[in-house]
Design a protein around this motif. Structure first.
Motif, PDB file in Angstrom:
ATOM      1  N   ALA A  73       0.825  -1.217   0.000  1.00 42.47           N
ATOM      2  CA  ALA A  73       0.000   0.000   0.000  1.00 42.47           C
ATOM      3  C   ALA A  73       0.857   1.266   0.000  1.00 42.47           C
ATOM      4  CB  ALA A  73      -0.945   0.006   1.192  1.00 42.47           C
ATOM      5  N   LEU A  74       1.923   1.264   0.761  1.00 39.63           N
ATOM      6  CA  LEU A  74       2.797   2.428   0.798  1.00 39.63           C
ATOM      7  C   LEU A  74       3.620   2.536  -0.482  1.00 39.63           C
ATOM      8  CD1 LEU A  74       3.536   4.817   2.609  1.00 39.63           C
ATOM      9  CD2 LEU A  74       5.415   3.461   3.482  1.00 39.63           C
ATOM     10  N   ASN A  75       4.077   1.402  -0.989  1.00 37.70           N
ATOM     11  CA  ASN A  75       4.845   1.416  -2.236  1.00 37.70           C
ATOM     12  C   ASN A  75       4.010   1.905  -3.408  1.00 37.70           C
ATOM     13  OD1 ASN A  75       7.131   0.458  -0.932  1.00 37.70           O
ATOM     14  ND2 ASN A  75       6.638  -1.669  -1.356  1.00 37.70           N
ATOM     15  N   ASP A  76       2.704   1.685  -3.350  1.00 33.64           N
ATOM     16  CA  ASP A  76       1.810   2.112  -4.431  1.00 33.64           C
ATOM     17  C   ASP A  76       1.349   3.561  -4.298  1.00 33.64           C
ATOM     18  OD1 ASP A  76       1.951  -0.403  -5.535  1.00 33.64           O
ATOM     19  OD2 ASP A  76       0.021  -1.075  -4.731  1.00 33.64           O
ATOM     20  N   TYR A  77       1.610   4.179  -3.151  1.00 34.46           N
ATOM     21  CA  TYR A  77       1.147   5.545  -2.914  1.00 34.46           C
ATOM     22  C   TYR A  77       1.864   6.517  -3.845  1.00 34.46           C
ATOM     23  CZ  TYR A  77      -0.008   9.899  -0.646  1.00 34.46           C
ATOM     24  OH  TYR A  77      -0.458  11.158  -0.401  1.00 34.46           O
ATOM     25  N   SER A  78       1.120   7.458  -4.379  1.00 32.26           N
ATOM     26  CA  SER A  78       1.686   8.451  -5.281  1.00 32.26           C
ATOM     27  C   SER A  78       1.676   9.827  -4.631  1.00 32.26           C
ATOM     28  CB  SER A  78       0.886   8.497  -6.589  1.00 32.26           C
ATOM     29  OG  SER A  78       1.326   9.582  -7.377  1.00 32.26           O
ATOM     30  N   PHE A  79       2.839  10.432  -4.487  1.00 32.91           N
ATOM     31  CA  PHE A  79       2.931  11.777  -3.939  1.00 32.91           C
ATOM     32  C   PHE A  79       2.521  12.821  -4.968  1.00 32.91           C
ATOM     33  CE2 PHE A  79       5.673   9.472  -1.048  1.00 32.91           C
ATOM     34  CZ  PHE A  79       5.255   9.977   0.171  1.00 32.91           C
ATOM     35  N   GLU A  80       2.419  12.427  -6.220  1.00 37.72           N
ATOM     36  CA  GLU A  80       2.030  13.358  -7.273  1.00 37.72           C
ATOM     37  C   GLU A  80       0.630  13.891  -7.055  1.00 37.72           C
ATOM     38  OE1 GLU A  80       2.624  11.376 -10.974  1.00 37.72           O
ATOM     39  OE2 GLU A  80       4.752  11.063 -10.577  1.00 37.72           O
ATOM     40  N   ASP A  81      -0.195  13.144  -6.332  1.00 41.61           N
ATOM     41  CA  ASP A  81      -1.566  13.575  -6.068  1.00 41.61           C
ATOM     42  C   ASP A  81      -1.658  14.499  -4.864  1.00 41.61           C
ATOM     43  OD1 ASP A  81      -2.366  12.021  -8.197  1.00 41.61           O
ATOM     44  OD2 ASP A  81      -2.780  10.273  -6.938  1.00 41.61           O
ATOM     45  N   SER A  82      -0.533  14.713  -4.161  1.00 38.95           N
ATOM     46  CA  SER A  82      -0.536  15.577  -2.981  1.00 38.95           C
ATOM     47  C   SER A  82      -0.697  17.028  -3.395  1.00 38.95           C
ATOM     48  CB  SER A  82       0.776  15.431  -2.211  1.00 38.95           C
ATOM     49  OG  SER A  82       0.898  14.127  -1.705  1.00 38.95           O
ATOM     50  N   THR A  83      -1.268  17.827  -2.499  1.00 38.84           N
ATOM     51  CA  THR A  83      -1.451  19.250  -2.780  1.00 38.84           C
ATOM     52  C   THR A  83      -0.172  20.003  -2.438  1.00 38.84           C
ATOM     53  OG1 THR A  83      -2.254  19.718  -0.555  1.00 38.84           O
ATOM     54  CG2 THR A  83      -3.910  19.076  -2.200  1.00 38.84           C
ATOM     55  N   ASP A  84      -0.113  21.247  -2.860  1.00 36.14           N
ATOM     56  CA  ASP A  84       1.042  22.096  -2.517  1.00 36.14           C
ATOM     57  C   ASP A  84       1.169  22.286  -1.027  1.00 36.14           C
ATOM     58  OD1 ASP A  84       1.778  22.411  -5.140  1.00 36.14           O
ATOM     59  OD2 ASP A  84       0.664  24.286  -5.411  1.00 36.14           O
ATOM     60  N   GLU A  85       0.044  22.300  -0.302  1.00 39.16           N
ATOM     61  CA  GLU A  85       0.062  22.457   1.140  1.00 39.16           C
ATOM     62  C   GLU A  85       0.795  21.279   1.792  1.00 39.16           C
ATOM     63  OE1 GLU A  85      -3.233  22.160   4.552  1.00 39.16           O
ATOM     64  OE2 GLU A  85      -3.565  23.796   3.132  1.00 39.16           O
ATOM     65  N   ASP A  86       0.582  20.051   1.254  1.00 40.74           N
ATOM     66  CA  ASP A  86       1.277  18.894   1.768  1.00 40.74           C
ATOM     67  C   ASP A  86       2.776  19.030   1.562  1.00 40.74           C
ATOM     68  OD1 ASP A  86      -1.124  17.655   2.474  1.00 40.74           O
ATOM     69  OD2 ASP A  86      -1.277  16.622   0.555  1.00 40.74           O
ATOM     70  N   SER A  87       3.178  19.554   0.416  1.00 41.76           N
ATOM     71  CA  SER A  87       4.589  19.702   0.106  1.00 41.76           C
ATOM     72  C   SER A  87       5.263  20.696   1.024  1.00 41.76           C
ATOM     73  CB  SER A  87       4.763  20.157  -1.355  1.00 41.76           C
ATOM     74  OG  SER A  87       4.232  19.180  -2.218  1.00 41.76           O
ATOM     75  N   ALA A  88       4.520  21.677   1.511  1.00 43.23           N
ATOM     76  CA  ALA A  88       5.088  22.686   2.398  1.00 43.23           C
ATOM     77  C   ALA A  88       5.488  22.109   3.739  1.00 43.23           C
ATOM     78  CB  ALA A  88       4.073  23.826   2.614  1.00 43.23           C
ATOM     79  N   ASP A  89       4.905  20.964   4.101  1.00 39.31           N
ATOM     80  CA  ASP A  89       5.226  20.308   5.372  1.00 39.31           C
ATOM     81  C   ASP A  89       6.567  19.608   5.335  1.00 39.31           C
ATOM     82  OD1 ASP A  89       2.830  21.136   6.430  1.00 39.31           O
ATOM     83  OD2 ASP A  89       1.788  19.258   5.996  1.00 39.31           O
ATOM     84  N   GLU A  90       7.125  19.388   4.173  1.00 43.52           N
ATOM     85  CA  GLU A  90       8.366  18.605   4.057  1.00 43.52           C
ATOM     86  C   GLU A  90       9.574  19.405   4.443  1.00 43.52           C
ATOM     87  OE1 GLU A  90       8.632  16.664   0.256  1.00 43.52           O
ATOM     88  OE2 GLU A  90       6.515  16.347   0.250  1.00 43.52           O
TER      89      GLU A  90
END
Length: 90
Positions: A73-90
């Motif tokens: 499930a984690l290997n199949d997860y795509s970060f491409e679908d994350s919003t810009d707000e999610d990216s700001a947390d990194e």
């Protein structure tokens, strides 16, 4: 970290707990992660566990962090679908 990603990690923790016959309280005792930290994550009050927390959880299950995080499930997860707000947390 977004909700879907966090839920994948929660599901992993709960699945491992069930397979080993331990409760979240038991995991807390085994890992040294506080009961409140685990409860907050499992009950979706927090979504971004620290790597140290994941490391302690992995060790409690007799795994490395790499083993703990290596599942379909984690290997199949795509970060491409994350919003810009999610990216700001990194």
């Amino acid at each position: 970290m977004d909700y879907e990603y966090a839920q994948i990690l929660v599901d992993r923790i709960l699945t491992l707990c069930r397979s080993k016959g331990i409760s979240i309280n038991g995991l807390s005792e085994m890992s040294g992660v506080s009961q409140s930290t685990l409860d907050n994550f499992v009950n979706k009050r927090t979504f971004n566990p620290r790597i140290r927390t994941l490391h302690q959880i992995a060790l409690a299950f007799g795994m490395t962090v790499a083993e703990f995080l290596d599942f379909q499930a984690l290997n199949d997860y795509s970060f491409e679908d994350s919003t810009d707000e999610d990216s700001a947390d990194e």
